[in-house]
Write an enzyme that holds these catalytic residues in place. Structure first.
Site, PDB file in Angstrom:
ATOM      1  CG  ASP A 126      31.296  61.752  13.808  1.00 27.23           C
ATOM      2  OD1 ASP A 126      30.110  61.519  14.072  1.00 27.23           O
ATOM      3  OD2 ASP A 126      32.159  61.959  14.672  1.00 27.23           O
TER       4      ASP A 126
ATOM      5  CG  ASP B 230      25.865  61.130  19.042  1.00 25.52           C
ATOM      6  OD1 ASP B 230      25.336  60.436  19.929  1.00 25.52           O
ATOM      7  OD2 ASP B 230      26.568  62.099  19.293  1.00 25.52           O
TER       8      ASP B 230
HETATM    9  N1  GLY Z   1      28.073  63.654  17.666  1.00 29.28           N
HETATM   10  C1  GLY Z   1      28.560  64.534  18.636  1.00 29.28           C
HETATM   11  C2  GLY Z   1      27.573  65.412  19.271  1.00 29.28           C
HETATM   12  O1  GLY Z   1      26.386  65.360  19.067  1.00 29.28           O
HETATM   13  O2  GLY Z   1      28.011  66.223  20.057  1.00 29.28           O
END
Ligand code: GLY
Length: 423
Positions: A121, A186
């Protein structure tokens, strides 16, 4: 007979006129869009309050608790970069020196994350904070921190798999599968940081990793109809796909709204950076799936998953259909998609009108009282009604800091008040 006919016609006319008035009244009271100035005034007031209540630089606003108060997370959380990012967007709009001062302070509080290699992330954490900081201030110190963050991120790339590992080991919902090399949709969002690093350093390694990852995501996460799998688990030795499942969606074969939104935004950004039409087709295909889905409510704010309660979709987690009397919407997905579609429409020129219209209609809905907070409420966030993770029972029908981020970005993009970075 004639009298009866006239009476009948008069009654029909009366009913029609009454309903039309009622409809116009409802439209005007509940769903009237506010001009950007008014929306930004709400944002300004909410975030000024948030700043007053958030003095600890280690507590990052993320959502609300069960009493409706602001809930904070620590520096390790994937959402820490959105709060300074929101302050940068507010500064960009208002040019208010206090927002700049706070944006700088909160951005700099994330500095140690440049060495974080524990998950994928880093793009969210660092590009939304330091990326905006560098774009706006051109301070070289921020560029160096971004490049180190990109180095940390590519340490999770395995060339055999052709992807960056999103999470470390975890088990799937049914407990039958162990994910050693899970990659989630994501993850596309984190690639913008890598394109940036190559442009700034001239070293192609970051861009090459980003392209490989995007290709694998296109091949393995995107279905033929342009819906998407949330999680793909790989064999890290052979690079083979072992499982396609979900973590935050309804079922393995369903389409989790935010996963689809990340895909639309991600492939649009990757097309911008590469000019490779495969990624443009992916962005358009995923956007068309979303826009034309029969289960998308007429106000264009999606349910948290497109397939909740539908035949042919079976959750492998303990889903209780009676927990809510309604299917919660996910405003964060709507905000991400609207920002993405403003960019996609720009890329497509005159052929992008349909996407721009959809994005405009979405931000108008989000600016209405149904979704925009009343000042002083909503834990000082801007938008209501998002879903973090329904299967985890976390953050259902609450504000989320990243919904605010992409909404602010969409408002600025629509008014050409922020710059979409180009290759
Ligand atoms: N990347 C985590 C979410 O979208 O909840």
């Amino acid at each position: 007979m004639q009298l009866k006919k006239t009476l009948y016609r008069t009654i029909v006319l009366f009913v029609l006129i009454t309903f039309s008035f009622a409809f116009v009244f409802i439209e005007n009271t509940d769903n009237k869009a506010k001009p950007i100035k008014e929306v930004m005034e709400v944002a300004k007031q909410q975030y000024s309050q948030m700043l007053k209540h958030s003095s600890e630089l280690k507590n990052y606003p993320r959502t609300t608790d069960k009493n409706g108060n602001t809930k904070y997370v620590s520096i390790d959380d994937w959402t820490g970069g959105f709060w300074p990012g929101n302050l940068w967007y507010l500064y960009e709009y208002t040019q208010d020196a206090n927002f700049k001062k706070e944006a700088l302070r909160w951005t700099e509080s994330l500095e140690s994350n440049q060495f974080n290699k524990s998950h994928h992330d880093l793009g969210f954490m660092m590009y939304c904070s330091y990326g905006n900081a560098y774009r706006i201030t051109q301070n070289k110190k921020y560029k160096d921190i971004l490049i180190q963050s990109a180095k940390s991120l590519i340490s999770r790339f395995n060339p055999t798999v052709g992807s960056i590992k999103s999470w470390d080991y975890r088990a799937s919902w049914d407990g039958k599968t162990v994910w050693y090399y899970p990659v989630i949709m994501d993850n596309l969002m984190n690639l913008e940081l890598l394109f940036f690093a190559t442009k700034e350093t001239g070293d192609p390694i970051y861009r090459n990793v980003a392209i490989k990852h995007a290709e694998a995501t296109l091949k393995n996460h995107v279905r033929k109809d342009y819906s998407s799998y949330h999680v793909v688990n790989y064999d890290s030795v052979t690079g083979k796909v072992l499982n396609r499942q979900t973590c935050q969606g309804y079922a393995d074969n369903s389409t989790w709204a935010r996963g689809q939104a990340w895909g639309i935004y991600g492939f649009t950004m990757i097309y911008r950076e590469t000019q490779d039409v495969r990624f443009l087709e992916a962005a358009k295909g995923m956007a068309n799936f979303y826009i034309n889905h029969p289960n998308l409510p007429s106000d264009k704010i999606p349910y948290w998953d497109f397939n909740v309660n539908q035949k042919g979709f079976t959750p492998d987690w303990k889903y209780n259909p009676n927990l809510f009397s309604y299917i919660p919407r996910d405003v964060s997905s709507a905000a991400i998609v609207s920002s993405a579609l403003f960019e996609l429409s720009e890329q497509l020129g005159i052929n992008g009108k349909e996407y721009k219209d959809f994005a405009l209609s979405t931000i108008n809905t989000l600016s209405s009282s149904a979704y925009l907070a009343d000042t002083g409420t909503n834990g000082y966030f801007i938008l209501k009604h998002s879903v973090g993770s329904f299967p985890h029972g976390n953050e259902i029908d609450v504000p989320l800091v990243y919904a605010d981020y992409y909404f602010l970005e969409a408002l600025l993009r629509n008014n050409q008040l922020t710059k979409i970075s180009a290759p």
